[in-house]
Design an enzyme around this catalytic site. Structure first.
Site, PDB file in Angstrom:
ATOM      1  CD1 TRP A 249      -2.788   4.183   0.932  1.00 25.65           C
ATOM      2  CD2 TRP A 249      -2.304   2.759  -0.784  1.00 25.65           C
ATOM      3  NE1 TRP A 249      -2.471   2.904   1.705  1.00 25.65           N
ATOM      4  CE2 TRP A 249      -2.426   1.998   0.542  1.00 25.65           C
ATOM      5  CE3 TRP A 249      -2.257   1.943  -1.912  1.00 25.65           C
ATOM      6  CZ2 TRP A 249      -2.339   0.316   0.599  1.00 25.65           C
ATOM      7  CZ3 TRP A 249      -2.070   0.656  -1.745  1.00 25.65           C
ATOM      8  CH2 TRP A 249      -2.004   0.202  -0.590  1.00 25.65           C
ATOM      9  CG  HIS A 250      -1.240   2.518  -5.497  1.00 29.26           C
ATOM     10  ND1 HIS A 250      -2.621   2.837  -5.613  1.00 29.26           N
ATOM     11  CD2 HIS A 250      -1.405   1.180  -5.466  1.00 29.26           C
ATOM     12  CE1 HIS A 250      -3.390   1.832  -5.695  1.00 29.26           C
ATOM     13  NE2 HIS A 250      -2.738   0.848  -5.513  1.00 29.26           N
ATOM     14  N   GLY A 251       2.272   5.263  -4.245  1.00 33.08           N
ATOM     15  CA  GLY A 251       3.808   5.512  -4.091  1.00 33.08           C
ATOM     16  C   GLY A 251       3.740   7.122  -4.182  1.00 33.08           C
TER      17      GLY A 251
END
Lengths: 382, 516
Positions: free
Chosen positions: B335-337
């Site tokens: 989700w963060h990257g």
């Protein structure tokens, strides 16, 4: 009860707003009044008096035998160099560039470019960008007693636009020469500043750094004096920076100490000043630079120089600065060939034979290294 | 447009607020929500107007599908909706990551697309997926298109959260008092915004000056000295906290300026005594989303399998606890990257939590009890260990690749590189090494001793009380070191803080969480 509560909050809000707005205005007014970088002087009545400081500094500088102390925290370098570029001179060359050229001198003990110029004025300015080059060129063009040669130092970050905002103080000079040299209509879109100039001026009025600088000047016990240096110490420096009569610089003792303390070990080798790997150069900036050379060639002999970075920087080929140097250097060679102008030097110290101990840091060379640049001619003028 | 920009503070925000309350006052009630949608679209379009089309289509699609699911709760429709949402985010956020990995694996050269990541895509996509899931489960009510759109696009939370839930926001839009000016909310909102702005521009941006060089150096393959590595890692850990919690405070503050309460996102996470606690207090709305929509369903499914297979306690622990945690945190990382270092960051936290759970089980089995007199020391030690574990993970998070993060961690663990002569010399901390140290000390003091924004101010706000309990009671301890009251003294103090913050605004410093 509720009414009471509301009135407490109302009072809080009123005090908050009044105090905030008044202190913001006070900061803005203070910055406007002190104006350490002389940005707002043109809007005030004291303009003439303030302008005279840089002019009188330059007058005293060129007539001095040893040079003047130069408090770079209190005196605006751009203003001095701007006045110097407009001042009549007997010098043969004028040099344009960013801080790495500041040591280039025809006055100091170790002279640079002496086979090219018998004497020079150094218009190098810290953090100078392409826009500054245009501004100083405009001033030189208008100067009736200007040098006959202009030496331009192209740095790996020079072929860009808007990499710095300090040139904006001479925006009108820039606009003037830009209009002269960029005759394609579509080129006018080049270097369109994203923010309105007056918005930048307004924002600067409430800028913390500007406020601190204003405060520093405000808290000076006596008015800034122009002080001549008695004895020069090229190696270890003096209590402040010194501008020599040709506009070149000797760092202060503190600065030389600090730069030397960093040494050549540790993290030196990492230096990506003003370089963005995704935008190493801007084609419009190259076009603008070419036009500038064409324009200057009408009146002056133009020469380009490249100043080498520290050998340790080259130890890290993956860093943006090295990539930029490898890309920009051939472009500069092409430009010199196309325009039939001489080019001296290289970004690679191996070519110039500059050693690690001939640097203050990764990009600032000592005069002993600068002296060698003229021996490495890359492009000869026919 | 950034919250920490002059145009936002002096133009956008005052204009949006003034017209918002005027519309309500002049009895154009229906237009208040429409106005908020318009200003939010303007806010979002400021970066790249092209992506307005994407977010508008996404809102219309999910609204229509959500309505359909309420009437016709079929799994195929739900999966179709989730699939389309994931397809969009997959294309914009993960396609190049996928292609580069295929290229590496096959030694092939499939050309990568030039895609600009739309801001906040992770936030608005997952927010809407939860809406679809809840519509399918019958947990959503009849919503107008305007209220739904506002729930997704309300600008304070649009770019970097907090990730709001429809059950928190839509009832507030429906409330008759929505749009009625209430001085108490306004004052608290303004003060909370000021705190957030100060955290961002005065603390986080200054810490960045001391954190960034070491990471840049490490990314180029250099080894750092032990001191530089640790100081920079801690500086970044504090920077990320002040940056993100500062943004969240600003979002909450702006929400209150419009008379709306957004859920809390931070509650002194560095005071956590274990890693599970940390995730209950750090990016709380993401943890909530992952817990409710991924961890619980997975855990339930796996528990059923474990019961069905009649597994031993060890295997059962692995299936019912460890596996859902690891999968959930793999997704947190993703989700963060789009990068392996983000995935490793997520997996590392998953691993931490599994270890913590195993420790809890072990403690229970051996009936381990701490003597009361040792509690304080043990709490401090637990807090310290948790902080160190988080710092290591943030190094991975901050680095641009797995390789450079390993290089950095190697420097943090290389005790041979201690060189007292280099300590605080002008190296990583530049020419003013002590300024960096001062900032670390100030940050440490604020984090550990001062009350957080909720304890300091928001706890007193009635709108927040209506949102329901956001912090478990065990973490809801008062901090009486500083108490805010609407007094003249505090008004002057916060006016000065706002002044300092406004003067420190620099146009280049975006928020770290904008890339997600």
């Amino acid at each position: 009860m509720k009414k009471n509560k509301n009135s407490t909050y109302n009072k809080y809000l009123s005090v908050f707003y009044i105090f905030f707005v008044l202190s913001l205005l006070a900061v803005a007014l203070f910055n406007f009044k002190i104006d350490p970088e002389n940005i707002y002087k043109k809007f005030s009545k004291n303009q003439k008096e303030e302008e005279s400081f840089s002019i009188s500094y330059v007058k005293k500088l060129i007539s001095s035998k040893t040079g003047l102390f130069y408090r770079n925290d209190l005196i605006n370098e751009r203003d001095i160099k701007y006045s110097l570029s407009a001042h009549p001179t007997e010098a043969e060359c004028a040099i344009l560039g960013s801080s790495p050229v500041l040591q280039i001198s025809s006055f100091r003990n170790i002279k640079s470019l002496s086979s090219i110029c018998s004497s020079l004025i150094n218009l190098g300015t810290t953090a100078a960008v392409l826009e500054d080059y245009l501004i100083f060129s405009e001033k030189l063009f208008l100067n009736k007693q200007a040098p006959s040669k202009i030496i331009i130092s192209v740095h790996p970050y020079t072929f860009n636009l808007n990499r710095d905002a300090q040139w904006l103080r001479y925006k009108s000079d820039y606009e003037k020469i830009k209009d002269e040299i960029m005759f394609d209509k579509k080129d006018f879109k080049v270097n369109k500043i994203k923010k309105n100039y007056y918005t930048i001026l307004l924002e600067n009025l409430i800028n913390m750094k500007y406020f601190l600088k204003s405060y520093e000047i405000f808290s000076l016990k006596e008015k800034l004096k122009i002080e001549e240096v008695k004895i020069l110490d090229y190696k270890y420096g003096m209590k402040h920076h010194v501008l020599l009569p040709d506009g070149s610089l000797i760092y202060s003792r503190k600065n030389i100490d600090r730069k030397m303390k960093r040494g050549i070990d540790g993290y030196s080798g990492i230096q990506n000043y003003k370089i963005k790997i995704k935008n190493i150069y801007n084609p419009y900036a190259i076009k603008m630079f070419n036009r500038l050379i064409e324009h200057l060639s009408k009146k002056f002999e133009v020469i380009i120089i490249l100043i080498p970075y520290h050998p340790s920087v080259w130890n890290f080929p993956e860093q943006p600065a090295v990539k930029a140097m490898k890309i920009v250097e051939p472009i500069v060679i092409d430009i010199a060939k196309q325009n039939n102008i001489s080019l001296y030097g290289s970004y690679n110290p191996k070519n110039i034979l500059c050693k690690s101990n001939e640097y203050y840091d990764e990009i600032h060379t000592m005069s002993s290294c600068l002296e060698k640049i003229e021996k490495f001619q890359r492009v000869k003028k026919n | 447009m950034l919250f920490n920009s002059y145009i936002f503070i002096f133009l956008f925000l005052p204009i949006s607020i003034t017209i918002f309350y005027l519309l309500k006052k002049k009895n154009f009630e229906k237009l208040t929500s429409v106005w908020l949608i318009l200003v939010s679209l303007f806010f979002y379009g400021w970066w790249n107007p092209k992506y307005l089309i994407l977010i508008i289509i996404s809102i219309i699609f999910n609204y229509l599908l959500g309505n359909n699911l309420k009437i016709n709760p079929k799994k195929t429709i739900l999966f179709f909706g989730i699939f389309i949402n994931l397809l969009i985010i997959g294309y914009f956020k993960y396609s190049n990551f996928f292609i580069s990995n295929v290229n590496n694996f096959l030694s092939d050269q499939i050309l990568m697309n030039q895609i600009i990541l739309p801001l906040g895509i992770s936030f608005f996509t997952f927010q809407q997926i939860t809406y679809l899931v809840d519509s399918f489960s019958g947990r959503t009510k009849e919503n107008t298109f305007v209220n739904y759109s506002l729930f997704v696009i309300f600008f304070p939370q649009l770019i970097a959260g907090p990730i709001v839930h429809h059950s928190e926001m839509i009832p507030q839009f429906r409330n008759k008092l929505f749009g009625v000016f209430k001085i108490e909310n306004f004052v608290m909102g303004l003060t909370t915004f000021t705190i957030g702005l100060f955290k961002k521009v005065f603390i986080a941006d200054n810490l960045a000056i001391f954190a960034n060089p070491a990471f840049d150096v490490s990314q180029l393959g250099f080894e750092l000295t032990l001191f530089d590595a640790w100081f920079s890692a801690v500086a970044y850990t504090f920077q990320l906290y002040f940056d993100f919690s500062g943004y969240s405070d600003m979002a909450l503050g702006i929400g209150l300026l419009f008379g709306l309460a957004l859920p809390l996102n931070f509650h002194s996470p560095f005071k956590a005594k274990n890693i599970s606690e940390f995730w209950r207090l750090w990016h709380m709305t993401l943890s909530r989303l992952i817990r409710d929509y991924i961890y619980y369903p997975l855990s339930l499914t796996f528990a059923r399998i474990a019961i069905y297979l009649n597994l031993s306690s060890g295997s059962s622990f692995f299936i019912t606890i460890a596996s859902p945690i690891i999968i959930s945190f793999f997704l947190v990382g993703l989700w963060h990257g789009a990068g392996w270092h983000y995935i490793v960051f997520g997996l590392l936290h998953g691993f931490y939590i599994v270890v913590h759970n195993a420790w809890l089980m072990l403690k229970k089995n051996i009936k381990y009890k701490v003597k009361k007199k040792n509690t304080f020391a043990l709490d401090q030690l637990s807090q310290f260990i948790t902080f160190i574990a988080v710092t290591f993970s943030f190094v991975i998070f901050r680095s641009d690749s797995l390789e450079s993060s390993l290089n950095f961690i190697y420097s943090m663990l290389n005790f041979k590189s201690i060189n007292f002569n280099d300590l605080f010399e002008a190296t990583t901390f530049g020419t003013f090494p002590f300024t960096g140290i001062y900032f670390l000390i100030i940050s440490f003091f604020i984090i550990n001793f001062l009350p957080n924004t909720y304890q300091f101010i928001l706890k007193k706000n009635n709108l927040f009380k209506l949102l329901g309990p956001q912090i478990p009671d065990s973490y809801n301890k008062p901090n009486n070191m500083l108490k805010w009251k609407p007094t003249i003294k505090w008004a002057i103090c916060f006016a000065l803080i706002l002044l300092l913050s406004v003067m420190s605004i620099s146009s280049t410093n975006e928020f770290l969480y904008f890339e997600f």
